[in-house]
Scaffold this active site. Structure first.
Site, short mmCIF file in Angstrom:
data_model
loop_
_atom_site.label_atom_id
_atom_site.label_comp_id
_atom_site.label_asym_id
_atom_site.label_seq_id
_atom_site.Cartn_x
_atom_site.Cartn_y
_atom_site.Cartn_z
N LYS A 76 0.81 -1.22 0.00
CA LYS A 76 0.00 0.00 0.00
C LYS A 76 0.84 1.28 0.00
O LYS A 76 0.43 2.28 -0.56
CB LYS A 76 -0.92 0.03 1.22
CG LYS A 76 -2.06 -0.96 1.16
CD LYS A 76 -2.95 -0.77 2.36
CE LYS A 76 -4.10 -1.74 2.37
NZ LYS A 76 -5.10 -1.44 3.39
N ASN A 97 -4.94 1.88 -1.79
CA ASN A 97 -5.39 0.48 -1.76
C ASN A 97 -6.05 0.03 -3.06
O ASN A 97 -6.59 -1.06 -3.12
CB ASN A 97 -6.28 0.20 -0.54
CG ASN A 97 -7.51 1.06 -0.48
OD1 ASN A 97 -7.77 1.85 -1.38
ND2 ASN A 97 -8.27 0.92 0.58
N GLY A 139 -6.14 3.77 14.16
CA GLY A 139 -5.37 2.87 13.29
C GLY A 139 -5.47 3.28 11.84
O GLY A 139 -5.83 4.43 11.52
N GLY A 140 -5.16 2.33 10.95
CA GLY A 140 -5.14 2.63 9.52
C GLY A 140 -6.49 3.07 8.99
O GLY A 140 -6.60 4.07 8.27
N ALA A 141 -7.55 2.35 9.34
CA ALA A 141 -8.88 2.71 8.85
C ALA A 141 -9.31 4.06 9.41
O ALA A 141 -9.87 4.89 8.71
CB ALA A 141 -9.88 1.62 9.23
N ILE A 226 -17.38 -0.01 11.83
CA ILE A 226 -16.78 -0.41 10.56
C ILE A 226 -16.53 -1.92 10.50
O ILE A 226 -16.14 -2.44 9.47
CB ILE A 226 -15.49 0.37 10.21
CG1 ILE A 226 -14.36 0.05 11.18
CG2 ILE A 226 -15.77 1.87 10.16
CD1 ILE A 226 -13.00 0.57 10.69
#
Ligand code: ATR
Length: 270
Positions: A76, A97, A139-141, A226
């Site tokens: 990524k 992504n 985090g990433g999300a 999510i």
């Protein structure tokens, strides 16, 4: 899944790049959609190690019938250097992504995590503009969603996280990109917000503790998630029992797929 026998010389090829590869889900999502929408295309898993990414992308660029790819770890970040253009969300998040080749074989990459979440909310009839949002997790999300929420004009974005320094870092990044948005690092207290969003992994397992005190949820609030599986995570169950509106994790995923398909050149209505 597209029947192998229906692949012809006209079939367009897409990939899903990863290392390891066995766990990837994108081919199982996209191939039935290609089939359902009558699109003559196939997505195949492409096992590419980090050291070969450069070579493989050069090779794919040279193949006119290769349309683009879904991208998972560890590619990524490094694939950004190989992209000819990166969309706004990809630039802000610092990771892409998905990517597709345009008519001139230029590789266009972007990140659809945050846009997928916001589009999912909007499609469900929930606006985010001018709302006060508490986002749990950094985090990433969460990073991707934070930029998209800011981009959508939330009135306030408050971020809380177990590791406070990560929330502080995310707040600083969002503030730099969107100085007009009120963004701050806060305690995990949901009182007073319009939207409470869980982006942590708490809820994946039945025995996970709640990321906030459910007693503090207020009836007028929308509580969003999510996590897709389970559908009813503990925070959503708690929100339901408090009389709050809830928003499941699934729409974010569906809208991510629609965004990727759109860059691939297909309109898959959700
Ligand atoms: P993703 O890419 O899916 O966002 P991630 O980057 O690993 O996954 O982020 C997971 C998030 O869940 C983080 O905010 C993490 O908190 P830390 O930054 O403190 O690690 C949060 N998280 C995971 N396990 C947790 C737990 N047991 N309690 C509280 N937060 C947790």
């Amino acid at each position: 899944m597209k029947a192998t026998l229906s692949i012809s010389g006209k079939t367009k090829i897409f990939g899903c790049i990863s290392d390891p590869i066995e766990h990837v889900r994108a081919p199982s999502v996209f191939n039935p959609l290609f089939e359902k929408h009558g699109v003559d295309a196939v997505m195949v898993p492409l096992h590419i190690s980090s050291k070969n990414l450069d070579n493989v992308v050069s090779g794919l660029k040279a193949m006119p019938n290769f349309g683009g790819m879904a991208i998972t770890l560890p590619h990524k970040l490094p694939i950004m250097e190989l992209c000819d253009q990166i969309g706004k969300q990809g630039q802000l998040v610092g990771a892409v992504n998905f990517a597709a080749f345009d008519d001139n074989r230029r590789l266009i990459g972007d990140n659809c995590d945050g846009t997928g979440f916001v589009n999912g909310m909007l499609a469900a009839g929930y606006s985010v503009a001018n709302k006060r949002v508490l986002m749990i997790g950094s985090g990433g999300a969460a990073r991707a969603i934070a930029f998209s929420l800011a981009d959508s004009g939330v009135a306030e974005l408050s971020i809380t996280n177990r590791t406070i320094v990560k929330a502080d870092e995310l707040v600083n990044s969002v503030y730099k990109a969107y100085p007009d948005i009120l963004v701050n690092s806060v305690d995990p207290d949901p009182r007073g917000y319009d939207i409470v969003l869980n982006t942590t992994s708490l809820g994946l397992k039945r025995e996970d503790p709640l990321p906030i005190n459910p007693e503090a949820l207020e009836r007028h609030q929308l509580v969003a998630e999510i996590i897709m599986n389970p559908e009813d995570t503990p925070i959503l169950l708690a929100a339901k029992s408090r009389g709050c509106k809830i928003h499941y994790g699934r729409p974010m995923f569906d809208h991510q797929v629609a965004i990727i398909a759109s860059l691939f050149g297909y309109d898959f209505n959700i």
